[in-house]
Enzyme design. Structure first.
Site, PDB file in Angstrom:
ATOM      1  N   HIS A 179      39.910  10.182 -49.392  1.00  0.00           N
ATOM      2  CA  HIS A 179      39.269  10.339 -48.079  1.00  0.00           C
ATOM      3  C   HIS A 179      38.201   9.265 -47.911  1.00  0.00           C
ATOM      4  O   HIS A 179      37.008   9.496 -48.135  1.00  0.00           O
ATOM      5  CB  HIS A 179      38.648  11.735 -47.997  1.00  0.00           C
TER       6      HIS A 179
ATOM      7  N   PHE B  62      36.177   7.870 -37.955  1.00  0.00           N
ATOM      8  CA  PHE B  62      36.505   8.232 -39.328  1.00  0.00           C
ATOM      9  C   PHE B  62      36.267   9.724 -39.515  1.00  0.00           C
ATOM     10  O   PHE B  62      35.164  10.227 -39.229  1.00  0.00           O
ATOM     11  CB  PHE B  62      35.647   7.438 -40.319  1.00  0.00           C
ATOM     12  N   SER B  63      37.289  10.459 -39.974  1.00  0.00           N
ATOM     13  CA  SER B  63      37.171  11.864 -40.344  1.00  0.00           C
ATOM     14  C   SER B  63      36.596  12.693 -39.183  1.00  0.00           C
ATOM     15  O   SER B  63      37.238  12.867 -38.148  1.00  0.00           O
ATOM     16  CB  SER B  63      36.325  11.966 -41.618  1.00  0.00           C
ATOM     17  N   HIS B  64      35.391  13.206 -39.346  1.00  0.00           N
ATOM     18  CA  HIS B  64      34.682  13.954 -38.298  1.00  0.00           C
ATOM     19  C   HIS B  64      34.644  13.165 -36.982  1.00  0.00           C
ATOM     20  O   HIS B  64      34.868  13.720 -35.900  1.00  0.00           O
ATOM     21  CB  HIS B  64      33.270  14.221 -38.825  1.00  0.00           C
TER      22      HIS B  64
END
Length: 235
Positions: free
Chosen positions: A209, A115-117
């Protein structure tokens, strides 16, 4: 049929337990018919709590590599200089070493889910692996990937890898989950385009997000992950 085993990488300023909670409904759906199982690993770098995390989840708040001292993405020259610094390069190397260690100790895994990072790290690891170990099996320890609100890795010049310049550089089956209201929505689409189109599935939801939790969105993501099984067999 054995479940797909995923190594799960959390977002920035989060941790393994938080990510497991965020993925809870998706995990429940995929585990009910033995479609997938999940292993979570904490980052090793203390970071400020991510958006929507502080006050909702307990720490520690972690990341896999140093992001807290990076300049803004729009300052390409300064960002490129920071990315070439020993501090950042050592941080990324440590993150890759962490993944290698988890794979050795708890693998084998079928896929990586970030997820994301964590999604950015997953993509960076895949590209780094093929560049540095060309004689190993393609993509190393993973045969598929799931990127949720993901962004492409940076190049050393401070710019993110662009699909319109590099084409499809990730050549394994993948699922991409992107929120239409996410400020990084276009970057998530860029990561999707960096993956081979025949093997890449895109799920778009109407939120920001986050890991989607609406039932319709969850079912779409779960269906795309289940479909990875047949795509893996084809490669």
């Amino acid at each position: 049929m054995a479940p797909l085993r995923f190594l799960c990488l959390h977002g920035l300023g989060s941790n393994a337990d938080i990510f497991k909670s965020q993925l809870g409904p998706l995990i429940t759906d995929l585990e009910r018919d033995n479609s997938a199982e999940f292993t979570f690993v904490d980052g090793q770098v203390a970071q400020p709590a991510g958006p929507g995390i502080a006050g909702v989840y307990e720490g520690p708040y972690l990341g896999y590599f140093r992001c807290d001292q990076l300049p803004p993405a729009h300052d390409v020259a300064a960002l490129g200089q920071a990315l070439r610094s020993n501090v950042f390069r050592e941080s990324i190397a440590a993150a890759f070493h962490l993944i290698d260690g988890i794979v050795e100790d708890e693998g084998p895994f079928d896929g990586v889910l970030g997820f994301s990072h964590g999604a950015t790290l997953a993509a960076a690891f895949l590209l780094h692996y093929t560049a540095t170990r060309p004689h190993d099996p393609p993509w190393g320890p993973f045969r598929c990937a799931v990127f949720i609100a993901g962004l492409a890795p940076f190049e050393a010049n401070g710019r993110r890898i662009r699909a319109d310049e590099r084409g499809a550089v990730v050549k394994l089956p993948s699922v991409h989950v992107a929120g239409r209201e996410d400020e990084v929505f276009e970057e998530s689409l860029n990561l999707y385009r960096l993956c081979v189109r025949d093997g890449a599935a895109l799920v778009v939801h109407e939120k920001g997000h986050l890991v989607p939790r609406e039932r319709e969105d969850l079912m779409a993501v779960a269906r795309a992950i289940r479909d990875l099984e047949s795509k893996i067999v084809m490669i």
